[in-house]
Design a protein around this motif. Structure first.
Motif, PDB file in Angstrom:
ATOM      1  N   TYR B  22       0.830  -1.200   0.000  1.00 56.27           N
ATOM      2  CA  TYR B  22       0.000   0.000   0.000  1.00 56.27           C
ATOM      3  C   TYR B  22       0.869   1.257   0.000  1.00 56.27           C
ATOM      4  CZ  TYR B  22      -2.715   3.892   1.641  1.00 56.27           C
ATOM      5  OH  TYR B  22      -3.261   5.127   1.753  1.00 56.27           O
ATOM      6  N   PHE B  23       1.859   1.307   0.928  1.00 56.77           N
ATOM      7  CA  PHE B  23       2.676   2.518   1.041  1.00 56.77           C
ATOM      8  C   PHE B  23       3.477   2.739  -0.233  1.00 56.77           C
ATOM      9  CE2 PHE B  23       2.213   1.742   5.681  1.00 56.77           C
ATOM     10  CZ  PHE B  23       1.505   2.908   5.925  1.00 56.77           C
ATOM     11  N   TYR B  24       4.093   1.664  -0.721  1.00 56.60           N
ATOM     12  CA  TYR B  24       4.910   1.792  -1.924  1.00 56.60           C
ATOM     13  C   TYR B  24       4.042   2.154  -3.121  1.00 56.60           C
ATOM     14  CZ  TYR B  24       8.480   0.847  -5.361  1.00 56.60           C
ATOM     15  OH  TYR B  24       9.365   0.980  -6.375  1.00 56.60           O
ATOM     16  N   GLY B  25       2.938   1.414  -3.237  1.00 56.79           N
ATOM     17  CA  GLY B  25       2.065   1.593  -4.395  1.00 56.79           C
ATOM     18  C   GLY B  25       1.422   2.962  -4.422  1.00 56.79           C
ATOM     19  N   SER B  26       0.927   3.421  -3.275  1.00 58.24           N
ATOM     20  CA  SER B  26       0.252   4.716  -3.272  1.00 58.24           C
ATOM     21  C   SER B  26       1.248   5.826  -3.582  1.00 58.24           C
ATOM     22  CB  SER B  26      -0.420   4.956  -1.913  1.00 58.24           C
ATOM     23  OG  SER B  26       0.553   4.995  -0.905  1.00 58.24           O
ATOM     24  N   ASN B  27       2.476   5.680  -3.093  1.00 55.53           N
ATOM     25  CA  ASN B  27       3.503   6.675  -3.365  1.00 55.53           C
ATOM     26  C   ASN B  27       3.832   6.698  -4.865  1.00 55.53           C
ATOM     27  OD1 ASN B  27       5.304   8.663  -2.397  1.00 55.53           O
ATOM     28  ND2 ASN B  27       6.988   7.219  -2.676  1.00 55.53           N
ATOM     29  N   TRP B  28       3.939   5.495  -5.432  1.00 59.13           N
ATOM     30  CA  TRP B  28       4.252   5.353  -6.854  1.00 59.13           C
ATOM     31  C   TRP B  28       3.156   6.000  -7.695  1.00 59.13           C
ATOM     32  CZ3 TRP B  28       1.762   2.603 -10.819  1.00 59.13           C
ATOM     33  CH2 TRP B  28       2.525   2.424 -11.988  1.00 59.13           C
ATOM     34  N   LEU B  29       1.909   5.738  -7.290  1.00 57.64           N
ATOM     35  CA  LEU B  29       0.766   6.270  -8.018  1.00 57.64           C
ATOM     36  C   LEU B  29       0.748   7.798  -7.954  1.00 57.64           C
ATOM     37  CD1 LEU B  29      -1.446   4.658  -9.457  1.00 57.64           C
ATOM     38  CD2 LEU B  29      -2.956   5.216  -7.541  1.00 57.64           C
ATOM     39  N   LEU B  30       1.053   8.330  -6.770  1.00 52.73           N
ATOM     40  CA  LEU B  30       1.072   9.781  -6.575  1.00 52.73           C
ATOM     41  C   LEU B  30       2.093  10.422  -7.509  1.00 52.73           C
ATOM     42  CD1 LEU B  30      -0.124  12.043  -4.719  1.00 52.73           C
ATOM     43  CD2 LEU B  30       1.946  11.794  -3.356  1.00 52.73           C
ATOM     44  N   ASP B  31       3.301   9.810  -7.555  1.00 55.76           N
ATOM     45  CA  ASP B  31       4.352  10.349  -8.422  1.00 55.76           C
ATOM     46  C   ASP B  31       3.942  10.267  -9.887  1.00 55.76           C
ATOM     47  OD1 ASP B  31       5.896  11.015  -6.320  1.00 55.76           O
ATOM     48  OD2 ASP B  31       7.178   9.224  -6.402  1.00 55.76           O
ATOM     49  N   ARG B  32       3.202   9.215 -10.249  1.00 57.52           N
ATOM     50  CA  ARG B  32       2.753   9.057 -11.631  1.00 57.52           C
ATOM     51  C   ARG B  32       1.732  10.123 -12.000  1.00 57.52           C
ATOM     52  NH1 ARG B  32       5.200   4.817 -14.158  1.00 57.52           N
ATOM     53  NH2 ARG B  32       6.954   5.720 -13.082  1.00 57.52           N
ATOM     54  N   LEU B  33       0.778  10.364 -11.066  1.00 56.11           N
ATOM     55  CA  LEU B  33      -0.303  11.304 -11.351  1.00 56.11           C
ATOM     56  C   LEU B  33       0.190  12.746 -11.367  1.00 56.11           C
ATOM     57  CD1 LEU B  33      -3.226   9.754  -9.256  1.00 56.11           C
ATOM     58  CD2 LEU B  33      -2.940   9.760 -11.740  1.00 56.11           C
ATOM     59  N   LEU B  34       1.185  13.038 -10.552  1.00 56.12           N
ATOM     60  CA  LEU B  34       1.708  14.400 -10.485  1.00 56.12           C
ATOM     61  C   LEU B  34       3.185  14.373 -10.843  1.00 56.12           C
ATOM     62  CD1 LEU B  34       0.073  15.454  -7.092  1.00 56.12           C
ATOM     63  CD2 LEU B  34      -0.619  16.240  -9.343  1.00 56.12           C
ATOM     64  N   PRO B  35       3.512  14.332 -12.129  1.00 58.72           N
ATOM     65  CA  PRO B  35       4.933  14.241 -12.512  1.00 58.72           C
ATOM     66  C   PRO B  35       5.704  15.455 -12.002  1.00 58.72           C
ATOM     67  CG  PRO B  35       3.493  14.544 -14.433  1.00 58.72           C
ATOM     68  CD  PRO B  35       2.595  14.388 -13.267  1.00 58.72           C
ATOM     69  N   GLN B  36       6.863  15.175 -11.410  1.00 56.43           N
ATOM     70  CA  GLN B  36       7.605  16.261 -10.775  1.00 56.43           C
ATOM     71  C   GLN B  36       8.921  16.555 -11.477  1.00 56.43           C
ATOM     72  OE1 GLN B  36       7.620  14.723  -6.755  1.00 56.43           O
ATOM     73  NE2 GLN B  36       5.412  14.483  -6.992  1.00 56.43           N
ATOM     74  N   GLY B  37       9.121  15.995 -12.662  1.00 54.43           N
ATOM     75  CA  GLY B  37      10.348  16.272 -13.395  1.00 54.43           C
ATOM     76  C   GLY B  37      10.300  17.661 -14.012  1.00 54.43           C
ATOM     77  N   GLY B  38      11.440  18.129 -14.524  1.00 56.97           N
ATOM     78  CA  GLY B  38      11.492  19.412 -15.190  1.00 56.97           C
ATOM     79  C   GLY B  38      11.540  20.560 -14.211  1.00 56.97           C
ATOM     80  N   ALA B  39      11.645  21.787 -14.772  1.00 57.80           N
ATOM     81  CA  ALA B  39      11.814  22.956 -13.914  1.00 57.80           C
ATOM     82  C   ALA B  39      10.732  23.992 -14.180  1.00 57.80           C
ATOM     83  CB  ALA B  39      13.198  23.572 -14.139  1.00 57.80           C
ATOM     84  N   ASP B  40       9.682  23.590 -14.879  1.00 58.05           N
ATOM     85  CA  ASP B  40       8.647  24.571 -15.193  1.00 58.05           C
ATOM     86  C   ASP B  40       7.701  24.763 -14.010  1.00 58.05           C
ATOM     87  OD1 ASP B  40       7.782  22.044 -15.357  1.00 58.05           O
ATOM     88  OD2 ASP B  40       6.395  22.354 -17.042  1.00 58.05           O
ATOM     89  N   ALA B  41       6.772  25.679 -14.167  1.00 57.27           N
ATOM     90  CA  ALA B  41       5.862  26.038 -13.076  1.00 57.27           C
ATOM     91  C   ALA B  41       4.991  24.846 -12.673  1.00 57.27           C
ATOM     92  CB  ALA B  41       4.979  27.215 -13.503  1.00 57.27           C
ATOM     93  N   ARG B  42       4.666  24.007 -13.681  1.00 59.32           N
ATOM     94  CA  ARG B  42       3.797  22.866 -13.400  1.00 59.32           C
ATOM     95  C   ARG B  42       4.481  21.878 -12.455  1.00 59.32           C
ATOM     96  NH1 ARG B  42       0.446  18.656 -15.749  1.00 59.32           N
ATOM     97  NH2 ARG B  42       2.352  17.516 -16.137  1.00 59.32           N
ATOM     98  N   ALA B  43       5.759  21.626 -12.701  1.00 61.20           N
ATOM     99  CA  ALA B  43       6.499  20.690 -11.855  1.00 61.20           C
ATOM    100  C   ALA B  43       6.574  21.213 -10.420  1.00 61.20           C
ATOM    101  CB  ALA B  43       7.904  20.473 -12.412  1.00 61.20           C
TER     102      ALA B  43
END
Lengths: 362, 336
Positions: B22-43
């Motif tokens: 659960y902990f691993y999966g939910s964290n993975w899902l969160l990162d997938r839904l909100l991509p944090q790569g790049g340096a733009d305002a969206r990230a």
């Protein structure tokens, strides 16, 4: 207020000897300072006098009475601890009054004693505070007040200033000196590793090293006429330089040829038979002066210069395995870095040691 | 037996595995839904958003479990206490009126009060004394382990042990109870300890004291060791004797710890049930509130309303002590 005599006092934990054969005669009104490197047993000796550590050999007498087996409380001593050791749950007033309460003194007498001590130490406004609401310096004054209130025969101080910051340490040191002046007949023993405290407060200093007494004397005695190399190097900062050499001329003054090529005259009398003796010449950094002439006690290249304003410290480059030589000149001399400097010494300020012992005390 | 152990182990393995998943999966899902790569305002926005969501994701299961097993039962119990025996008809404060006037409840309350007076005080005092004494002797650690041992025994187990101590057989039979064996051995007359009103209450309290002394001792021993050695040496030089040092220098310095130990034991005492249930089941005037709660729930004629009412009263009694205890503990940790 009493004489305190230690005869052959020793301390051993099982087979480990910490102190042995301590002989000391402390007269009423003296402020004796124990100094020495850490682990020399100075605090242990103080705690033995206090009665917090047992004495495993020799005798300790206060006012002519042997107190080896007397419980701490009955020896008539009071101690000021390094960590203050205030009772955290009691107000300043109760901290100072505790000993008298235990002794079941009348209330009025206790109040009078506490108020008097508080006045002397300027603690009157803080009497109803808890220790945690006081600054470090104030806590230390409460600890001193706790000792004064009991009017003990002997005051013991165990590194009382080492928990204070530099400025406060100087101020409190002066307060202790003034306190001693106000109570000239009280006997105090003071342990420190700070030689400034030792030099300024002591009527006599006891230098402890290797489980025994290295030398006992007034501060200036120790500075000007150290009995051995240990005391010579322990008292004074930076430490005295020791330069190996050989006696080449004897008489009222002694001439020594140094291994570093220099030569020095010492105002110390030697006998004919001393010619050829291997000695260490001791010169304090502040006793060496630059010279243009040929006669010199030391010559070398300055590696590091520390200009402190009032004085400049010169650290000379080491040659081979010899100890580093340090010079101390008045004023600012930053320009001497990387220069070769030749130094001479006043014969009156040169010390000679053979086998670690001063030739003055033969 | 072996079968049950296997089932238990398997449950643990599956549970831990699922939690990890659960902990691993939910964290993975969160990162997938909100991509944090790049340096733009969206990230940047996504990083902040994910940072705000992640704690709730990780705390979620715990909050849910606490809600289900702790908060919901409290609310349901409060609700039940206003309903009749079957839990179906609203009866207002009738259960509370019954509580105030019932003679069994009054007897249980009185016993609870006795327990409150005796057990925390005795456990704390004995714990303090053993802590202070065991710190001074070479075999102190062995003594400490022995005193602490009962802590590892469940209340019911402890009660069974003490049943053998208090056991009573007819006057003509051999006494197998330790206490009666000693008494008859010395030529005395055996006594039915657990039916000896009102002293049987104290016989029960001894069991809890026996258990809690170890707890008090361990905590207080740690506190005693935290006292600066110099303050004790200073007191020695000030002329205080052993007792004066103990009561005027040491005890005041660990007073807040003593208070925490006292109140913690007080809470245990308010909830005491197992010992009474297993030893006397409330007979011979030894009843306590928790046993009354159990009685109305599961024994005789079940009455959910009354049982819930007793439970609520116990909770109301515990809360102020709990709050005080937590506040005390917090103040103490602030000091460091």
């Amino acid at each position: 207020m009493a004489d305190l005599i230690l005869k052959g006092v020793a301390k051993a934990y099982g087979d480990v000897k910490v102190l042995s054969n301590i002989n000391l005669d402390i007269r009423q009104g003296e402020l004796i300072v124990f100094v020495g490197p850490s682990g020399c047993g100075k605090s242990t000796l103080l705690r033995m006098i206090a009665g917090l550590e047992s004495i495993t050999g020799g005798t300790l007498s206060i006012d002519g009475r042997i107190v080896n087996d007397l419980p701490a409380a009955q020896r008539g001593i009071a101690m000021v601890f390094q960590s203050y050791a205030l009772y955290p749950h009691m107000t300043v007033r109760d901290n100072m009054a505790f000993a008298l309460q235990i002794a079941r003194k009348p209330r009025a007498e206790i109040d009078a004693a506490v108020d008097k001590a508080a006045r002397v130490l300027q603690l009157t406004p803080y009497l109803d505070r808890l220790p945690k609401a006081l600054s470090g310096g104030q806590r230390q004054r409460v600890a001193i007040g706790r000792a004064i209130v009991r009017d003990p025969k002997v005051y013991l101080f165990d590194e009382p200033l080492s928990n204070l910051d530099a400025a406060l340490r100087v101020a409190t040191r002066i307060e202790i000196a003034q306190l001693k002046e106000q109570m000239p007949e009280s006997t105090m023993i003071y342990v420190t590793h700070d030689q400034v405290e030792a030099m300024t407060l002591a009527s006599r200093i006891v230098v402890l090293a290797g489980g025994g007494i290295s030398q006992v004397g007034t501060p200036l005695d120790l500075y000007e006429r150290p009995e051995n190399e240990f005391v010579a190097q322990f008292i004074g900062s930076p430490a005295m330089n020791l330069l190996p050499g050989e006696i080449v001329a004897t008489g009222a003054q002694t001439r020594v040829k140094l291994q570093n090529g220099g030569e020095v005259l010492a105002a110390i009398a030697t006998k004919d038979g001393d010619r050829g003796m291997q000695v260490n010449v001791g010169v304090r950094p502040e006793d060496m002066l630059p010279t243009e002439g040929d006669a010199h006690v030391f010559e070398g290249e300055v590696e590091i210069v520390e200009a402190l304003g009032e004085v400049t410290l010169l650290y000379f480059k080491r040659v081979g395995e010899a100890a580093q030589v340090i010079g101390k000149l008045p004023g600012i001399h930053s320009e001497l870095r990387r220069k070769r400097v030749r130094l001479t010494a006043d014969p009156a300020k040169v010390h000679l040691f053979a086998n670690g012992r001063s030739l003055l005390y033969r | 037996m072996i079968q049950q152990i296997y089932t238990g182990l398997a449950t643990i393995a599956v549970g831990v595995g699922l939690a990890l998943l659960y902990f691993y999966g939910s964290n993975w899902l969160l990162d997938r839904l909100l991509p944090q790569g790049g340096a733009d305002a969206r990230a940047t926005r996504n990083i902040r958003l994910a940072g705000a969501i992640r704690p709730w994701l990780f705390l979620g299961p715990a909050i849910f479990a606490l809600g289900l097993y702790l908060v919901y039962p409290v609310i349901a119990t409060i609700q039940l206490s206003f309903f009749d025996a079957a839990g179906s008809t609203y009866v207002g404060f009738a259960n509370y009126t019954w509580f105030v006037h019932d003679s069994n409840i009054r007897a249980a309350l009185l016993n609870n009060f006795l327990w409150l007076l005796v057990v925390p005080a005795a456990s704390t005092f004995l714990g303090l004394v053993t802590a202070a004494l065991t710190d001074r002797i070479a075999w102190g650690n062995i003594a400490k382990s022995l005193v602490f041992m009962p802590m590892a025994i469940s209340f019911v187990g402890a009660t069974v042990i003490w049943k053998f101590v208090y056991d009573y057989r007819g006057a003509d039979q051999t006494q197998i109870g330790l206490l009666n064996a000693i008494i008859t051995g010395l030529g005395g007359r055996p006594e039915a300890w657990i039916a000896w009103i009102p002293w049987n209450n104290f016989a029960l309290m001894v069991i809890l004291i026996w258990i809690q002394t170890g707890f008090a001792m361990v905590i207080l021993s740690a506190a005693l060791r935290g006292i600066p050695e110099e303050t004790i040496e200073a007191a020695v030089l000030d002329g205080a004797n052993g007792l004066q040092i103990f009561f005027r220098i040491m005890v005041p310095q660990i007073f807040s710890t003593i208070a925490v130990v006292w109140t913690t034991i007080t809470i245990t005492v308010l909830k005491v049930f197992d010992i009474v249930y297993a030893m006397t089941n409330g007979q011979w005037d030894t009843d306590v509130l928790a046993n009354q709660m159990y009685f109305w729930m599961f024994q005789g004629t079940p009455d959910f309303g009354r049982s819930a009412t007793v439970a609520i009263v116990i909770m109301i009694l515990v809360i102020p002590i709990m709050v005080w205890n937590i506040r005390n503990a917090r103040r103490e940790t602030e000091g460091h």
